[in-house]
Enzyme design. Sequence first.
Site, PDB file in Angstrom:
ATOM      1  N   CYS A  85       0.810  -1.149   0.043  1.00 17.04           N
ATOM      2  CA  CYS A  85       0.007   0.131   0.036  1.00 17.04           C
ATOM      3  C   CYS A  85       0.968   1.183  -0.034  1.00 17.04           C
ATOM      4  CB  CYS A  85      -0.915   0.149   1.192  1.00 17.04           C
ATOM      5  SG  CYS A  85      -0.309   0.396   2.734  1.00 17.04           S
ATOM      6  N   HIS A  95      14.935 -13.930  11.729  1.00 13.12           N
ATOM      7  CA  HIS A  95      14.710 -13.881  13.032  1.00 13.12           C
ATOM      8  C   HIS A  95      13.198 -13.553  13.486  1.00 13.12           C
ATOM      9  CE1 HIS A  95      19.074 -11.818  13.791  1.00 13.12           C
ATOM     10  NE2 HIS A  95      19.045 -12.996  13.191  1.00 13.12           N
TER      11      HIS A  95
END
Length: 143
Positions: A65, A98
Amino acid sequence: MNVSIGSDHAGFNLKTQIINYLKQKDCFVIDKGCFSEDRADYPDYAHAVAVSVLSSESMLGILICGSGNGINMTANKHKGVRSALCWNPEIAALARQHNNANIIALPARFISVKEAIDCVNAFLNSEFEGGRHQDRILKIEEK
């Protein structure tokens, strides 16, 4: 690899370019919309991509977006989605390594096509490292 992708009107052009790039790389792309530059509400497409990922229709998702924020926030409302707002390849790789992100959110108004493609490549080509990171992932869900 199956990848679902969605955007609002602000991300439509970038989405189209990313789809073309991924198809050249032999990715199977599931386009969840929008399908033009006409006004479109980002939650509709964030929900569609989140459901696609959670149902295993696609392995990973890409959302776009204007700022990346709204579409990212919406996707993260789904339990089991870990969507990460990314604007450079290092952050995109770390989101997978991670945080075990399963969706990447891109800010169409703030990155170039090359930067977006570099983020997508880093995201798709990284793997979750597990270990100490898994312990943190388990703490994300609301208690």
